[in-house]
Design an enzyme around this catalytic site. Structure first.
Site, PDB file in Angstrom:
ATOM      1  N   ARG A 183      -6.935  42.907  36.375  1.00  0.00           N
ATOM      2  CA  ARG A 183      -7.167  41.232  37.518  1.00  0.00           C
ATOM      3  C   ARG A 183      -6.713  39.983  36.537  1.00  0.00           C
ATOM      4  O   ARG A 183      -5.786  39.350  37.138  1.00  0.00           O
ATOM      5  CB  ARG A 183      -8.499  40.934  37.372  1.00  0.00           C
TER       6      ARG A 183
ATOM      7  N   LYS B 143     -26.881  53.132  34.346  1.00  0.00           N
ATOM      8  CA  LYS B 143     -26.594  51.875  34.931  1.00  0.00           C
ATOM      9  C   LYS B 143     -27.591  52.239  36.783  1.00  0.00           C
ATOM     10  O   LYS B 143     -27.654  53.079  37.383  1.00  0.00           O
ATOM     11  CB  LYS B 143     -25.472  51.283  35.897  1.00  0.00           C
TER      12      LYS B 143
ATOM     13  N   HIS C 122      -9.956  46.245  45.205  1.00  0.00           N
ATOM     14  CA  HIS C 122     -10.209  47.732  45.839  1.00  0.00           C
ATOM     15  C   HIS C 122      -9.477  48.346  46.592  1.00  0.00           C
ATOM     16  O   HIS C 122      -8.530  49.552  46.052  1.00  0.00           O
ATOM     17  CB  HIS C 122     -11.968  48.600  45.493  1.00  0.00           C
TER      18      HIS C 122
ATOM     19  N   SER D 179     -17.107  43.702  42.036  1.00  0.00           N
ATOM     20  CA  SER D 179     -18.895  44.231  42.602  1.00  0.00           C
ATOM     21  C   SER D 179     -19.252  42.996  42.215  1.00  0.00           C
ATOM     22  O   SER D 179     -20.717  42.857  43.074  1.00  0.00           O
ATOM     23  CB  SER D 179     -19.077  45.777  42.342  1.00  0.00           C
TER      24      SER D 179
HETATM   25  O1  PNS Z   1     -16.027  50.404  37.353  1.00  0.00           O
HETATM   26  P1  PNS Z   1     -15.878  50.336  36.138  1.00  0.00           P
HETATM   27  O2  PNS Z   1     -17.449  50.292  36.175  1.00  0.00           O
HETATM   28  O3  PNS Z   1     -15.286  49.245  35.262  1.00  0.00           O
HETATM   29  O4  PNS Z   1     -15.821  51.479  36.138  1.00  0.00           O
HETATM   30  C1  PNS Z   1     -15.835  52.543  34.249  1.00  0.00           C
HETATM   31  C2  PNS Z   1     -15.591  53.793  34.474  1.00  0.00           C
HETATM   32  C3  PNS Z   1     -16.310  54.782  35.123  1.00  0.00           C
HETATM   33  C4  PNS Z   1     -13.477  53.793  34.656  1.00  0.00           C
HETATM   34  C5  PNS Z   1     -15.721  54.382  32.854  1.00  0.00           C
HETATM   35  O5  PNS Z   1     -16.943  53.791  32.354  1.00  0.00           O
HETATM   36  C6  PNS Z   1     -15.207  55.680  32.471  1.00  0.00           C
HETATM   37  O6  PNS Z   1     -14.573  56.234  32.947  1.00  0.00           O
HETATM   38  N1  PNS Z   1     -16.446  56.017  31.892  1.00  0.00           N
HETATM   39  C7  PNS Z   1     -16.852  57.284  32.479  1.00  0.00           C
HETATM   40  C8  PNS Z   1     -16.436  57.742  30.518  1.00  0.00           C
HETATM   41  C9  PNS Z   1     -15.292  58.227  29.839  1.00  0.00           C
HETATM   42  O7  PNS Z   1     -14.362  58.807  29.973  1.00  0.00           O
HETATM   43  N2  PNS Z   1     -15.189  57.255  29.143  1.00  0.00           N
HETATM   44  C10 PNS Z   1     -14.693  57.307  27.740  1.00  0.00           C
HETATM   45  C11 PNS Z   1     -13.423  56.379  28.847  1.00  0.00           C
HETATM   46  S1  PNS Z   1     -13.570  55.058  27.551  1.00  0.00           S
END
Ligand code: PNS
Length: 190
Positions: free
Chosen positions: A89, A40, A16, A127
């Site tokens: 990645r 989570k 990151h 992570s």
């Molecule tokens: O680090 P991660 O868990 O891969 O991040 C995922 C994240 C937080 C970017 C994604 O789950 C997110 O944007 N969640 C917020 C809800 C949202 O906006 N959903 C619509 C897009 S699918």
């Protein structure tokens, strides 16, 4: 141009941070945004993650750490960002990331998702991988900044286990790995 880099960052890794460093040279401002996700059970609280991110990026004056609830696109709009930043990645990331980018595009045509390819050396890193290694007593010194490695060892109740991270010798632990990982116990413990 302002970029929001959303994620869980539980915890933030060198992968990151590599991405954030490179993004800080591309954008005027990079906001590392930690999702407050009620679904989570994290290892670290949002506050801890924000502190970890702030400490790890203190040498980058145009990077800030923040947290948000709900839709990423709404948060990006509130912060007047033009870009959502995500790392790629491997091909396995691509499908879900493309779906997320398309979904977000249906919610706002004004905000673009920009993908940066993760540096090769971090292409395996997540992570979850960090937590898995630490949970079973391995060293994560080569995967996260030193202050975060300490936080992780504290969570799993062991010292930095190895001088050489690629050694395969038995790992001295203060205590054996718990049956229930600390991230599952987090709410009870803290
Ligand atoms: O680090 P991660 O868990 O891969 O991040 C995922 C994240 C937080 C970017 C994604 O789950 C997110 O944007 N969640 C917020 C809800 C949202 O906006 N959903 C619509 C897009 S699918």
């Amino acid at each position: 141009m302002i970029a929001v880099y959303p994620g869980s960052f539980d915890p933030i890794t060198l992968g990151h941070l590599d991405l954030i460093g490179r993004a800080s040279r591309l954008f005027d401002r990079v906001i590392v945004a930690v999702l407050r996700n009620p679904n989570k059970m994290p290892l670290f609280s949002v506050q801890q993650r924000l502190e970890q991110i702030s400490l790890s990026t203190q040498h980058l004056p145009n990077v800030e750490a923040d947290s948000f609830d709900g839709l990423t696109i709404n948060y990006a709009q509130i912060r007047q960002a033009q870009v959502l930043l995500r790392g790629l990645r491997a091909v396995s990331d691509f499908e879900i990331e493309l779906q997320m980018a398309h979904t977000n595009k249906t919610l706002s045509t004004q905000i673009e998702t920009v993908f940066l390819a993760t540096s090769n050396e971090y292409s395996f890193l997540s992570s979850s991988v960090v937590k898995e290694i630490a949970r079973f007593g391995g060293s994560v010194d080569h995967l996260v900044p030193p202050h975060i490695a300490l936080d992780i060892y504290q969570c799993y109740n062991h010292n930095s286990p190895m001088l050489n991270p690629i050694t395969t010798q038995a790992i001295p632990l203060k205590s054996m790995p718990m049956e229930t990982p600390p991230e599952m116990l987090h709410d009870q413990q803290v």
